[in-house]
Design a protein around this motif. Sequence first.
Motif, PDB file in Angstrom:
ATOM      1  N   TYR A 340       0.839  -1.195   0.000  1.00 43.31           N
ATOM      2  CA  TYR A 340       0.000   0.000   0.000  1.00 43.31           C
ATOM      3  C   TYR A 340       0.877   1.249   0.000  1.00 43.31           C
ATOM      4  O   TYR A 340       2.094   1.194   0.137  1.00 43.31           O
ATOM      5  CB  TYR A 340      -0.970   0.007   1.187  1.00 43.31           C
ATOM      6  CG  TYR A 340      -0.323   0.109   2.554  1.00 43.31           C
ATOM      7  CD1 TYR A 340      -0.086   1.332   3.163  1.00 43.31           C
ATOM      8  CD2 TYR A 340       0.029  -1.033   3.262  1.00 43.31           C
ATOM      9  CE1 TYR A 340       0.488   1.432   4.417  1.00 43.31           C
ATOM     10  CE2 TYR A 340       0.607  -0.960   4.517  1.00 43.31           C
ATOM     11  CZ  TYR A 340       0.823   0.283   5.091  1.00 43.31           C
ATOM     12  OH  TYR A 340       1.402   0.368   6.332  1.00 43.31           O
ATOM     13  N   ASP A 341       0.214   2.379  -0.162  1.00 43.25           N
ATOM     14  CA  ASP A 341       0.860   3.692  -0.250  1.00 43.25           C
ATOM     15  C   ASP A 341       1.743   3.765  -1.495  1.00 43.25           C
ATOM     16  O   ASP A 341       1.231   3.622  -2.595  1.00 43.25           O
ATOM     17  CB  ASP A 341       1.631   4.024   1.028  1.00 43.25           C
ATOM     18  CG  ASP A 341       0.679   4.365   2.181  1.00 43.25           C
ATOM     19  OD1 ASP A 341      -0.522   4.534   1.907  1.00 43.25           O
ATOM     20  OD2 ASP A 341       1.123   4.442   3.324  1.00 43.25           O
ATOM     21  N   THR A 342       3.047   3.992  -1.362  1.00 42.70           N
ATOM     22  CA  THR A 342       3.893   4.211  -2.529  1.00 42.70           C
ATOM     23  C   THR A 342       3.772   3.056  -3.514  1.00 42.70           C
ATOM     24  O   THR A 342       4.074   1.913  -3.187  1.00 42.70           O
ATOM     25  CB  THR A 342       5.360   4.384  -2.117  1.00 42.70           C
ATOM     26  OG1 THR A 342       5.458   5.452  -1.169  1.00 42.70           O
ATOM     27  CG2 THR A 342       6.217   4.711  -3.331  1.00 42.70           C
ATOM     28  N   ARG A 343       3.342   3.386  -4.731  1.00 35.89           N
ATOM     29  CA  ARG A 343       3.102   2.357  -5.744  1.00 35.89           C
ATOM     30  C   ARG A 343       4.372   2.139  -6.553  1.00 35.89           C
ATOM     31  O   ARG A 343       4.995   3.091  -7.024  1.00 35.89           O
ATOM     32  CB  ARG A 343       1.952   2.803  -6.650  1.00 35.89           C
ATOM     33  CG  ARG A 343       1.441   1.740  -7.598  1.00 35.89           C
ATOM     34  CD  ARG A 343       0.213   2.260  -8.320  1.00 35.89           C
ATOM     35  NE  ARG A 343      -0.301   1.302  -9.292  1.00 35.89           N
ATOM     36  CZ  ARG A 343      -1.361   1.509 -10.060  1.00 35.89           C
ATOM     37  NH1 ARG A 343      -2.026   2.663  -9.949  1.00 35.89           N
ATOM     38  NH2 ARG A 343      -1.760   0.593 -10.919  1.00 35.89           N
ATOM     39  N   PRO A 344       4.787   0.898  -6.744  1.00 32.81           N
ATOM     40  CA  PRO A 344       6.020   0.643  -7.495  1.00 32.81           C
ATOM     41  C   PRO A 344       5.902   1.096  -8.948  1.00 32.81           C
ATOM     42  O   PRO A 344       4.805   1.192  -9.509  1.00 32.81           O
ATOM     43  CB  PRO A 344       6.186  -0.877  -7.410  1.00 32.81           C
ATOM     44  CG  PRO A 344       5.325  -1.309  -6.277  1.00 32.81           C
ATOM     45  CD  PRO A 344       4.189  -0.341  -6.231  1.00 32.81           C
ATOM     46  N   LEU A 345       7.059   1.345  -9.554  1.00 34.02           N
ATOM     47  CA  LEU A 345       7.107   1.622 -10.981  1.00 34.02           C
ATOM     48  C   LEU A 345       6.999   0.301 -11.730  1.00 34.02           C
ATOM     49  O   LEU A 345       7.564  -0.703 -11.318  1.00 34.02           O
ATOM     50  CB  LEU A 345       8.411   2.337 -11.331  1.00 34.02           C
ATOM     51  CG  LEU A 345       8.674   3.644 -10.581  1.00 34.02           C
ATOM     52  CD1 LEU A 345      10.014   4.233 -10.981  1.00 34.02           C
ATOM     53  CD2 LEU A 345       7.562   4.642 -10.819  1.00 34.02           C
ATOM     54  N   GLY A 346       6.312   0.305 -12.818  1.00 31.12           N
ATOM     55  CA  GLY A 346       6.042  -0.925 -13.535  1.00 31.12           C
ATOM     56  C   GLY A 346       4.565  -1.240 -13.464  1.00 31.12           C
ATOM     57  O   GLY A 346       3.760  -0.458 -12.960  1.00 31.12           O
ATOM     58  N   TYR A 388      10.890  -1.535  -7.940  1.00 29.66           N
ATOM     59  CA  TYR A 388      11.466  -0.197  -8.002  1.00 29.66           C
ATOM     60  C   TYR A 388      10.425   0.801  -7.511  1.00 29.66           C
ATOM     61  O   TYR A 388       9.279   0.794  -7.966  1.00 29.66           O
ATOM     62  CB  TYR A 388      11.892   0.143  -9.431  1.00 29.66           C
ATOM     63  CG  TYR A 388      13.019  -0.716  -9.948  1.00 29.66           C
ATOM     64  CD1 TYR A 388      14.333  -0.432  -9.612  1.00 29.66           C
ATOM     65  CD2 TYR A 388      12.764  -1.819 -10.766  1.00 29.66           C
ATOM     66  CE1 TYR A 388      15.379  -1.216 -10.082  1.00 29.66           C
ATOM     67  CE2 TYR A 388      13.793  -2.617 -11.240  1.00 29.66           C
ATOM     68  CZ  TYR A 388      15.105  -2.311 -10.889  1.00 29.66           C
ATOM     69  OH  TYR A 388      16.132  -3.089 -11.348  1.00 29.66           O
ATOM     70  N   LEU A 389      10.845   1.655  -6.580  1.00 28.98           N
ATOM     71  CA  LEU A 389       9.942   2.632  -5.986  1.00 28.98           C
ATOM     72  C   LEU A 389      10.432   4.041  -6.276  1.00 28.98           C
ATOM     73  O   LEU A 389      11.646   4.304  -6.223  1.00 28.98           O
ATOM     74  CB  LEU A 389       9.862   2.447  -4.471  1.00 28.98           C
ATOM     75  CG  LEU A 389       9.312   1.116  -3.954  1.00 28.98           C
ATOM     76  CD1 LEU A 389       9.506   1.028  -2.451  1.00 28.98           C
ATOM     77  CD2 LEU A 389       7.851   0.976  -4.306  1.00 28.98           C
ATOM     78  N   PRO A 390       9.509   4.983  -6.555  1.00 33.16           N
ATOM     79  CA  PRO A 390       9.925   6.384  -6.688  1.00 33.16           C
ATOM     80  C   PRO A 390      10.362   6.932  -5.340  1.00 33.16           C
ATOM     81  O   PRO A 390       9.854   6.526  -4.290  1.00 33.16           O
ATOM     82  CB  PRO A 390       8.660   7.084  -7.199  1.00 33.16           C
ATOM     83  CG  PRO A 390       7.536   6.223  -6.712  1.00 33.16           C
ATOM     84  CD  PRO A 390       8.060   4.810  -6.750  1.00 33.16           C
TER      85      PRO A 390
END
Length: 705
Positions: A340-346, A388-390
């Motif tokens: 949850y919260d920060t959504r991964p790239l991809g 990978y996370l922003p």
Amino acid sequence: MLPKPVFNKIQDIEQQRGNTVNIAQHLVFSLLFSLGTVAQAQEAAPAANPTNPPEATQEEIPAPQRSLLKTAATRDFNKALYFDQLDNGVILPPMELEYDLTGEKGNVLKVGNVALNEKNFFFALLPLGKTHSQLNQVLSSGESGKYALIMSWPDKLLNHGTLEMISRTGTVLWTYNFTAEDQARWMKQLEEWRKALIGKGVPAKELVRSGIFASQFAILDAQSANAPFWGQKEVFRFCVTQTDGKNSTKMCSQRYGTKSAGNNVVMGKVRVDPTPARVLVQNEEAPLKNSIPVAADMPTAFFSELASGESYEFVSSPNKLELMDISDTKKPEVLRIVGYDTRPLGRSVILNPDQYSALTKLLGFESTIGDPRKFWAMAIRRDDPKVYLPGQGGGVFKQRFELSEIPRTQSRVYLSKRTPTGTYIDGIKLEGRKQPVADVSSEQNSVEVNAQDPASFVWNFKATERGKINRSYLNVNFNGKTYKSYYEIYKGFPREVSGRFTGVQASGEFIVMGEIAYNQWFEDLFGWTNYWMSRQRWGVSAKFFQSFNQLKVDEAGNTAPLSVLTVDLKYRATPGLWGRDESVGGMLSYQSVTFDQLKAPMLGVGAFWARSMPKVFDDLFNIVPLMRYPKWVDMEFIYYTSSMDANVTLQSSMSLNFHGKVLWSERYFGEAGFGMKRYGFTDAALNQKAELNTFYGTVGLGINF
């Protein structure tokens, strides 16, 4: 010693390169070139930005309905428990900064799974009608001829900031600020054009990644924005800087030049001698390719310069991966994770998207209280588990997984589809299903397995903390392996009491009244948990009003106090928690009015509506700092139909109340309300009649417990 030295290198680089530029020989003045660059670059962007997982994984990401076939889930039991990742052999090592500037002789930068090169990071200045071959169909003649500055960059790297036009000597020629809301409006404008063109018969595939439809932002009238492209003699580059607190990102383009005649202008890239690609990490020279651990509690500084002239840099701290669940899938090489919260790239999917109707969004009636977390699901490869996370203000960071025992999807436990998201008590009974051969147990509250149906059980959920989301654990033993799973339920406050001051305008008089109010809701009726008739359906409230000053009774000037006692029984049409879950419902009301010698007990029926304050009003109240807290509102209407005294006849007695409270903390709140009430009755025994039409406003303080 982090951000400024890195950002200042842009101006130093500009000055070092000044001698290598020959404007007269290398400036490209061709609209065809610019337009071709837009189209080709946008079409090539997906290949240059490999953020999608392998084909084999894409099928698994959002497919819980497919994975249900071999699990304990049924139509009525479809709320899954999560597997606790830490207790099931998952270790999350420190996050890493992974980058690679060795591709194509230093002309392609990869940060994590995001690629940056001249094909997906560029600027174009064109008449708006020439930014796509079909766009003129939906533009007016006036719009079509305006020069638009089109901007393209990898969409994961930034979404707002300050655009600067910087000369070769480092002079800032022009600035333009755009917000995340501006960028969102631009995306909406592109979507509106896309729909309009599809309606005119343009194939949708021509409007996906071509021309202006692949841009990240645009200034539709560069001339009105005072952009100095007309008559510009200097070579320049564009830099976009995004700042979020102590975190920042900066991207600078290749060099451009312009040539203008009257209102016409063309812009093209300026050729320069290639320079060696380079990377700085924490302001020190670093290899062109590396993956290094980063600190979770301090920013990481990164600067890169491509051989083709672009630069990308950031000073940012990583976002923590909030991992909720990990399990296997039908494909042995693929795992499914939920967070949850920060959504991964991809590629990932949101598991609990907002489901508001178009009308609700138009009116601004979205909810403002509840669990704000957005849960996502994503596939990762078992042989190379990572996401990978922003970063918090830019950049991309890698989170690796160290795996041992992965929970089996078939062992997952499911709860009833009617399982509530909140409770008032510790030990709420939750109905669940498991594999018949699996054993379930709890080290907290108890679990009772149905002797007649080994797949069915009742779990007494442990929830001890009010005002918080409680997590309770269930151990599942399946095929000789024990997995720790859990579920989360919010525990609310069933009772509230408040004291209020009320001002009443009645028959030309102003009355000040004191009020005490009590409200209580029940989890069920004496342990009976029937969904329709018991669970989180019933509540009672009581209010007592007493006037501080006296009202005029007759023409002789006699006065008397007014007091009112009200007791209500309420039924919610949908189960849920008061102060958290929206509902409408019905009411039975008892009211006793005492005025001088008159006393009128009565019964009435009514309805109520309660919910979080709609977003449109919440945003308005949030202008005041004291009101920037969750708010709950309710309204009720009661019509009194029956007198409980044979000597008293009612005459359209009713009550219409609007009430709201602001929750300064989980327990303490302020409240206010307004409404109108009518007290009308005749006492035949006393041969007296009372008729009082009132409008009132009230303020108070209260506590939840």
